[in-house]
Design a protein around this motif. Structure first.
Motif, mmCIF file in Angstrom:
data_model
loop_
_atom_site.group_PDB
_atom_site.id
_atom_site.type_symbol
_atom_site.label_atom_id
_atom_site.label_comp_id
_atom_site.label_asym_id
_atom_site.label_seq_id
_atom_site.Cartn_x
_atom_site.Cartn_y
_atom_site.Cartn_z
ATOM 1 N N SER A 141 0.851 -1.190 0.000
ATOM 2 C CA SER A 141 0.000 0.000 0.000
ATOM 3 C C SER A 141 0.886 1.240 0.000
ATOM 4 C CB SER A 141 -0.897 0.011 1.235
ATOM 5 O OG SER A 141 -1.489 1.295 1.405
ATOM 6 N N PRO A 142 0.516 2.274 -0.757
ATOM 7 C CA PRO A 142 1.306 3.511 -0.737
ATOM 8 C C PRO A 142 1.306 4.190 0.621
ATOM 9 C CG PRO A 142 -0.737 3.818 -1.967
ATOM 10 C CD PRO A 142 -0.604 2.358 -1.700
ATOM 11 N N ASP A 143 0.333 3.863 1.480
ATOM 12 C CA ASP A 143 0.304 4.447 2.821
ATOM 13 C C ASP A 143 1.497 3.990 3.660
ATOM 14 O OD1 ASP A 143 -2.204 5.929 2.657
ATOM 15 O OD2 ASP A 143 -3.171 3.973 2.557
ATOM 16 N N GLN A 144 2.165 2.924 3.228
ATOM 17 C CA GLN A 144 3.338 2.432 3.943
ATOM 18 C C GLN A 144 4.605 3.188 3.561
ATOM 19 O OE1 GLN A 144 2.523 -1.616 2.372
ATOM 20 N NE2 GLN A 144 2.742 -2.317 4.485
ATOM 21 N N LEU A 145 4.553 3.971 2.481
ATOM 22 C CA LEU A 145 5.757 4.607 1.950
ATOM 23 C C LEU A 145 6.449 5.568 2.916
ATOM 24 C CD1 LEU A 145 4.776 5.200 -1.785
ATOM 25 C CD2 LEU A 145 6.256 3.439 -0.813
ATOM 26 N N PRO A 146 5.717 6.419 3.670
ATOM 27 C CA PRO A 146 6.425 7.317 4.589
ATOM 28 C C PRO A 146 7.308 6.585 5.604
ATOM 29 C CG PRO A 146 4.186 8.086 4.280
ATOM 30 C CD PRO A 146 4.267 6.722 3.633
ATOM 31 N N ILE A 150 9.659 0.858 -9.396
ATOM 32 C CA ILE A 150 8.600 1.541 -10.138
ATOM 33 C C ILE A 150 7.417 0.609 -10.358
ATOM 34 C CG2 ILE A 150 8.003 2.535 -12.386
ATOM 35 C CD1 ILE A 150 10.827 3.733 -12.451
ATOM 36 N N ASP A 151 7.705 -0.637 -10.716
ATOM 37 C CA ASP A 151 6.634 -1.623 -10.898
ATOM 38 C C ASP A 151 5.882 -1.855 -9.595
ATOM 39 O OD1 ASP A 151 7.322 -1.900 -13.552
ATOM 40 O OD2 ASP A 151 8.509 -3.713 -13.251
ATOM 41 N N GLN A 152 6.619 -1.891 -8.488
ATOM 42 C CA GLN A 152 5.991 -2.096 -7.180
ATOM 43 C C GLN A 152 5.090 -0.918 -6.821
ATOM 44 O OE1 GLN A 152 6.209 -4.892 -5.637
ATOM 45 N NE2 GLN A 152 5.104 -4.403 -3.753
ATOM 46 N N HIS A 153 5.538 0.305 -7.128
ATOM 47 C CA HIS A 153 4.713 1.484 -6.887
ATOM 48 C C HIS A 153 3.422 1.416 -7.709
ATOM 49 C CE1 HIS A 153 8.286 3.371 -5.053
ATOM 50 N NE2 HIS A 153 7.410 4.165 -4.461
ATOM 51 N N SER A 154 3.554 1.009 -8.961
ATOM 52 C CA SER A 154 2.393 0.923 -9.843
ATOM 53 C C SER A 154 1.350 -0.043 -9.291
ATOM 54 C CB SER A 154 2.832 0.487 -11.239
ATOM 55 O OG SER A 154 1.732 0.384 -12.104
ATOM 56 N N LYS A 155 1.788 -1.202 -8.809
ATOM 57 C CA LYS A 155 0.865 -2.196 -8.259
ATOM 58 C C LYS A 155 0.211 -1.680 -6.975
ATOM 59 C CE LYS A 155 3.378 -6.189 -10.105
ATOM 60 N NZ LYS A 155 4.215 -7.358 -9.755
ATOM 61 N N ALA A 156 1.002 -1.019 -6.129
ATOM 62 C CA ALA A 156 0.458 -0.524 -4.861
ATOM 63 C C ALA A 156 -0.538 0.608 -5.076
ATOM 64 C CB ALA A 156 1.603 -0.056 -3.960
ATOM 65 N N MET A 157 -0.317 1.424 -6.119
ATOM 66 C CA MET A 157 -1.189 2.565 -6.377
ATOM 67 C C MET A 157 -2.486 2.160 -7.078
ATOM 68 S SD MET A 157 0.207 5.429 -5.276
ATOM 69 C CE MET A 157 -0.505 6.734 -6.271
ATOM 70 N N ALA A 158 -2.499 0.997 -7.704
ATOM 71 C CA ALA A 158 -3.633 0.580 -8.539
ATOM 72 C C ALA A 158 -5.003 0.727 -7.858
ATOM 73 C CB ALA A 158 -3.420 -0.850 -9.029
ATOM 74 N N PRO A 159 -5.190 0.294 -6.596
ATOM 75 C CA PRO A 159 -6.523 0.417 -5.987
ATOM 76 C C PRO A 159 -6.976 1.861 -5.779
ATOM 77 C CG PRO A 159 -5.157 -1.169 -4.795
ATOM 78 C CD PRO A 159 -4.254 -0.439 -5.715
ATOM 79 N N LEU A 160 -6.025 2.804 -5.770
ATOM 80 C CA LEU A 160 -6.361 4.198 -5.503
ATOM 81 C C LEU A 160 -6.723 4.967 -6.766
ATOM 82 C CD1 LEU A 160 -4.809 3.368 -2.897
ATOM 83 C CD2 LEU A 160 -3.922 5.700 -2.827
ATOM 84 N N VAL A 161 -6.399 4.421 -7.930
ATOM 85 C CA VAL A 161 -6.537 5.202 -9.170
ATOM 86 C C VAL A 161 -7.433 4.498 -10.195
ATOM 87 C CG1 VAL A 161 -4.298 6.336 -8.864
ATOM 88 C CG2 VAL A 161 -4.406 4.150 -10.089
ATOM 89 N N THR A 165 -0.214 14.287 1.609
ATOM 90 C CA THR A 165 -1.018 15.256 0.858
ATOM 91 C C THR A 165 -1.365 14.714 -0.523
ATOM 92 O OG1 THR A 165 0.071 17.089 2.016
ATOM 93 C CG2 THR A 165 -1.077 17.613 -0.029
ATOM 94 N N LEU A 166 -0.372 14.107 -1.181
ATOM 95 C CA LEU A 166 -0.588 13.538 -2.512
ATOM 96 C C LEU A 166 -1.634 12.427 -2.475
ATOM 97 C CD1 LEU A 166 0.226 13.125 -5.518
ATOM 98 C CD2 LEU A 166 1.997 11.551 -4.686
ATOM 99 N N LEU A 167 -1.505 11.499 -1.531
ATOM 100 C CA LEU A 167 -2.419 10.369 -1.460
ATOM 101 C C LEU A 167 -3.840 10.813 -1.122
ATOM 102 C CD1 LEU A 167 -0.135 7.782 0.369
ATOM 103 C CD2 LEU A 167 -0.723 7.843 -2.059
ATOM 104 N N LYS A 168 -3.968 11.814 -0.256
ATOM 105 C CA LYS A 168 -5.293 12.350 0.070
ATOM 106 C C LYS A 168 -5.949 12.937 -1.174
ATOM 107 C CE LYS A 168 -7.633 15.748 3.024
ATOM 108 N NZ LYS A 168 -7.439 16.788 4.072
ATOM 109 N N ASP A 169 -5.183 13.682 -1.953
ATOM 110 C CA ASP A 169 -5.716 14.297 -3.163
ATOM 111 C C ASP A 169 -6.081 13.240 -4.206
ATOM 112 O OD1 ASP A 169 -6.144 16.829 -4.795
ATOM 113 O OD2 ASP A 169 -4.719 15.766 -6.081
ATOM 114 N N ILE A 170 -5.244 12.204 -4.346
ATOM 115 C CA ILE A 170 -5.528 11.127 -5.300
ATOM 116 C C ILE A 170 -6.847 10.441 -4.947
ATOM 117 C CG2 ILE A 170 -4.790 8.836 -6.067
ATOM 118 C CD1 ILE A 170 -1.894 9.872 -5.852
#
Length: 221
Positions: free
Chosen positions: A85-90, A128-139, A187-192
């Protein structure tokens, strides 16, 4: 093959692998010490205590050595942390900052030098591929252009380049950098999420169909 011959072959394979690993480690150490745009194979050979021709016996091209060095750095220095999940990134980036602090010259080298960027490219694609998979449910409801922008921004923020720029250009400590990236990512994830929810509502109002494209004739009418 006799037991003796098989044992001898195994020893040769083990020795070859040890030599290969010594060359890779020497390359990374040279990159860390010199932080130059080019790394001399002669310098790597001296550090690894092998003949220069031995390097090319194990790595037929510089690209092959760069790829091996990238894997070595990922496994032994900065350590790839899997995420779903991108929420884990910070939290992950905060851990990376501590690794960058332990090896600041190497972090800067892979961020800023030409040879370092070549080394980083070998494992950057994986991230980059891992980011794409993690972001998929949000976009799921965003347009392809917005999806690409969201993935790119998240990947760039979770990056040694961001650490290097904030450290060198603004004199931030790693704790300050981690706080700033945490703020930016949150901020980015909230906006997405808000954009995706709005796109989902619009699609629902249109009966589940994507927005119709305006034709030139309609635009002129």
């Amino acid at each position: 093959m006799s037991t003796v011959r098989r044992h001898g072959a195994n020893l040769r394979d083990e020795y070859a692998e040890l030599t290969r690993q010594r060359i890779v480690a020497a390359f990374v150490e040279t990159l860390e010490d010199d932080a130059a745009d080019e790394v001399s194979m002669a310098a790597v050979a001296r550090r690894a205590k092998v003949a220069e021709r031995t390097i090319y016996r194990h790595f037929k091209t510089r690209a092959e050595l760069f790829a091996a060095a990238g894997e070595w750095i990922e496994d032994n220095v900065f350590g790839y942390v899997p995420f779903s999940s991108p929420d884990q990134l910070p939290v992950i980036f905060r851990k990376l900052c501590k690794s960058f602090d332990r090896h600041p010259n190497l972090a800067r080298a892979i961020a800023m030098t030409r040879v370092g960027r070549s080394v980083r490219a070998s494992f950057r694609r994986h991230l980059i591929d891992q980011h794409s998979k993690a972001m998929a449910p949000l976009v799921r409801h965003l347009k392809p252009k917005e999806v690409r922008q969201a993935e790119a921004l998240a990947a760039y923020l979770n990056n040694v380049l961001a650490w290097s720029a904030l450290r060198e250009d603004f004199g931030m400590s790693s704790a300050e950098i981690a706080d700033a990236i945490d703020w930016a990512l949150s901020t980015l994830l909230k906006d997405i999420r808000q954009r995706d929810a709005a796109a989902a509502r619009l699609r629902s109002e249109q009966g589940g169909k994507p927005p119709r494209k305006r034709t030139a004739a309609r635009e002129l009418s």
